[in-house]
Design a protein around this motif. Sequence first.
Motif, short mmCIF file in Angstrom:
data_model
loop_
_atom_site.label_atom_id
_atom_site.label_comp_id
_atom_site.label_asym_id
_atom_site.label_seq_id
_atom_site.Cartn_x
_atom_site.Cartn_y
_atom_site.Cartn_z
N ALA A 75 0.82 -0.79 0.28
CA ALA A 75 -0.20 -0.10 -0.17
C ALA A 75 1.19 1.25 0.43
N ALA A 76 2.23 1.40 0.60
CA ALA A 76 2.77 2.74 0.55
C ALA A 76 3.77 2.72 -0.08
N GLN A 77 3.97 1.78 -0.86
CA GLN A 77 4.53 1.78 -2.39
C GLN A 77 3.34 1.92 -3.67
N TYR A 78 2.06 2.07 -3.25
CA TYR A 78 1.26 2.37 -4.56
C TYR A 78 1.09 3.48 -4.25
N VAL A 79 0.98 4.54 -3.28
CA VAL A 79 0.15 5.41 -2.48
C VAL A 79 1.69 6.54 -3.23
N ARG A 80 3.01 5.86 -2.73
CA ARG A 80 4.21 6.55 -3.03
C ARG A 80 4.45 6.81 -5.00
N GLY A 129 -2.14 11.12 -5.67
CA GLY A 129 -3.96 11.58 -5.15
C GLY A 129 -4.24 10.55 -5.60
N GLN A 130 -3.43 9.18 -5.19
CA GLN A 130 -4.47 7.95 -4.73
C GLN A 130 -4.12 7.16 -3.57
N VAL A 131 -5.31 7.22 -2.38
CA VAL A 131 -5.06 7.09 -1.05
C VAL A 131 -5.76 5.51 -0.91
N LYS A 146 -8.16 -2.60 4.33
CA LYS A 146 -7.92 -4.55 4.14
C LYS A 146 -7.87 -4.36 3.08
N TRP A 147 -7.15 -2.90 2.10
CA TRP A 147 -6.88 -2.83 0.65
C TRP A 147 -5.48 -3.89 0.28
N GLU A 148 -5.68 -4.79 -1.01
CA GLU A 148 -4.63 -5.87 -1.29
C GLU A 148 -4.45 -5.37 -2.68
N GLU A 149 -3.82 -5.46 -3.10
CA GLU A 149 -2.68 -5.19 -4.13
C GLU A 149 -3.70 -5.41 -5.22
N GLY A 150 -3.89 -4.46 -6.48
CA GLY A 150 -4.87 -4.61 -7.33
C GLY A 150 -6.22 -4.68 -7.01
N GLU A 151 -6.95 -4.29 -6.14
CA GLU A 151 -8.07 -3.70 -5.59
C GLU A 151 -7.98 -2.23 -5.75
N ASP A 152 -9.78 -1.64 -5.77
CA ASP A 152 -9.49 -0.02 -6.29
C ASP A 152 -9.04 0.84 -5.47
N THR A 153 -8.99 1.69 -5.30
CA THR A 153 -8.14 3.08 -4.62
C THR A 153 -8.95 4.13 -4.55
N LEU A 154 -8.72 5.22 -3.42
CA LEU A 154 -9.66 6.08 -3.27
C LEU A 154 -9.06 7.65 -3.76
N ALA A 155 -9.83 7.99 -4.99
CA ALA A 155 -9.22 10.01 -5.13
C ALA A 155 -9.89 11.10 -4.09
#
Length: 190
Positions: A157-162, A166-168, A172-181
């Motif tokens: 999750a930290a790597q994805y956000v970096r 603009g995404q968070v 319980k987020w898992e890789e490949g699931e939707d994120t939020l803006a």
Amino acid sequence: MIGKEIQPFVATAFKPTAPGKGEFVDVTDGDVRGNWAVFFFYPADFTFVCPTELQDLAEQYDALKAMGVEVYSVSTDTHFSHKAWHETSDKISGIRFPMLGDQNHTISNNFGVLREGQGLADRATFVVDPDGVIQVMEITSEGVGRNAKELVRKIKAAQYVRANPGQVCPAKWEEGEDTLAPSLDLVGKL
């Protein structure tokens, strides 16, 4: 501590190369920068919950390395103690990440986890980004062991956000699931 840069340190680590074998290496804060890193503090070698946590972390080490993450376990024991523990414990013999000796308490003090008057580090985990900035931290009480699979999820999750400003990542987020803006449009709608 979140959002703060790691402070300067120099430490000697026992770096395992095979079960029961390894070498002593020096590690500095400069060695950490440029890559993702986990600082995995634990109270002491030859104890009870600590070997179960370190074994669990060792089982996730290949996945973490594949994500570009280096792991540094840290206790206030010496690198000599780490070597002896690695040579004598079934649970610890599988570790391949550097085991930092912090007998001078520099690293534990830098991260704010040294137990005052005891000379031991709290059970704490810090995830540091390639700029040397702390992005994730977790501290548990003496009797509560950590879960390395959950740590892997948090790092993803930290790597994805970096990588995606603009995404968070929601709970319980898992890789490949939707994120939020985050935006005014989402206020009161989640």
